[in-house]
Design an enzyme around this catalytic site. Structure first.
Site, mmCIF file in Angstrom:
data_model
loop_
_atom_site.group_PDB
_atom_site.id
_atom_site.type_symbol
_atom_site.label_atom_id
_atom_site.label_comp_id
_atom_site.label_asym_id
_atom_site.label_seq_id
_atom_site.Cartn_x
_atom_site.Cartn_y
_atom_site.Cartn_z
ATOM 1 N N HIS A 62 0.845 -1.195 0.000
ATOM 2 C CA HIS A 62 0.000 0.000 0.000
ATOM 3 C C HIS A 62 0.876 1.239 0.000
ATOM 4 O O HIS A 62 0.687 2.140 -0.801
ATOM 5 C CB HIS A 62 -0.932 0.001 1.205
ATOM 6 N N GLU A 116 0.735 7.902 -3.808
ATOM 7 C CA GLU A 116 1.653 7.524 -2.729
ATOM 8 C C GLU A 116 2.898 8.400 -2.722
ATOM 9 O O GLU A 116 3.382 8.808 -1.662
ATOM 10 C CB GLU A 116 2.029 6.043 -2.853
ATOM 11 N N HIS A 120 3.087 10.926 0.377
ATOM 12 C CA HIS A 120 4.021 10.384 1.373
ATOM 13 C C HIS A 120 5.483 10.474 0.935
ATOM 14 O O HIS A 120 6.348 10.856 1.724
ATOM 15 C CB HIS A 120 3.669 8.923 1.675
#
Length: 228
Positions: A62, A116, A120
């Site tokens: 993930h 992502e 992040h």
């Protein structure tokens, strides 16, 4: 005059160091993997296989998420460095296998990976460039091998109810570190194994014991491990 100039240079240096320190200001990473059977058999998510076909019945990445020891986290740290698939062209095949998207509508995965990185990955630029960020996550998946750890302990996907503690113990035995297990619910409101969190030091090099666990997605003492 010279004194004022020296003071000005010192001030600029201090400002630069402050920016650098802020950019490195996270304490550890969560490395998060999800079980596709639970994503697809959920009362909340719709599930579409990627354009490359149905993923293998294995945990998929993930994300790799910078975090603080108090449980909070930075996000969307650098809009000037957006996701660029050309920078990870040599990783795409590996990512399609180990970091597949199950979101609808069906896609190649680029939207997932872009999210992502932008949310992040840009907060870990003091450690990684884009290629290094994705390459590190792929390496961590191979290193941890959650499905093998569970199967070695006799825990197999198939819908049977499993002890949460047995699942934790199996993953700890396989990886050497205590996981956090996140559950979701299937359409019948049964709790099921959804995501596994392991912690990595802020260099991205070593799996560590988690300084703090997430608060959401708690499981019951018995959970399902559905097929995929």
């Amino acid at each position: 005059m010279e004194s004022k100039f020296s003071f000005f240079i010192t001030l600029l240096v201090l400002q630069y160091l402050t920016v650098v320190c802020v950019s490195q200001d996270f304490d550890f990473f969560y490395f998060v993997q999800q079980w596709p059977g639970s994503y697809c058999d959920s009362d909340k998510n719709s599930c579409c296989y990627p354009t490359t076909g149905k993923p293998a019945a294995d945990f998929g990445i993930h994300g790799l998420w910078p975090n603080y020891n108090d449980g909070s986290y930075p996000q969307n740290c650098d809009s000037s460095n957006p996701f660029d698939e050309s920078k990870i062209s040599d990783l795409i095949s590996n990512m399609s296998t180990n970091w597949p998207t199950l979101a609808c509508p069906s896609s190649s995965g680029e939207t997932f990976w872009s999210h992502e990185w932008d949310k992040h990955g840009t907060c870990s630029e003091s450690v990684f460039d884009q290629h290094g960020y994705f390459e590190t996550a792929l390496g961590l998946k191979q290193q941890t091998n959650l499905l093998q750890a569970l199967q070695t302990a006799g825990i197999n996907p198939g819908g049977r109810t499993q002890s949460l503690e047995n699942i934790k113990d199996a993953i700890k035995q396989g990886t050497g570190h205590t996981p956090w297990i996140e559950c979701n619910q299937d359409s019948s409101k049964n709790s099921q194994l959804y995501q596994v969190y392991l912690c990595v030091d802020n260099s991205g090099s070593n799996i560590i014991e988690c300084p703090v666990f997430p608060k959401g997605g708690k499981c019951g003492s018995e959970i399902e491990f559905p097929p995929f």
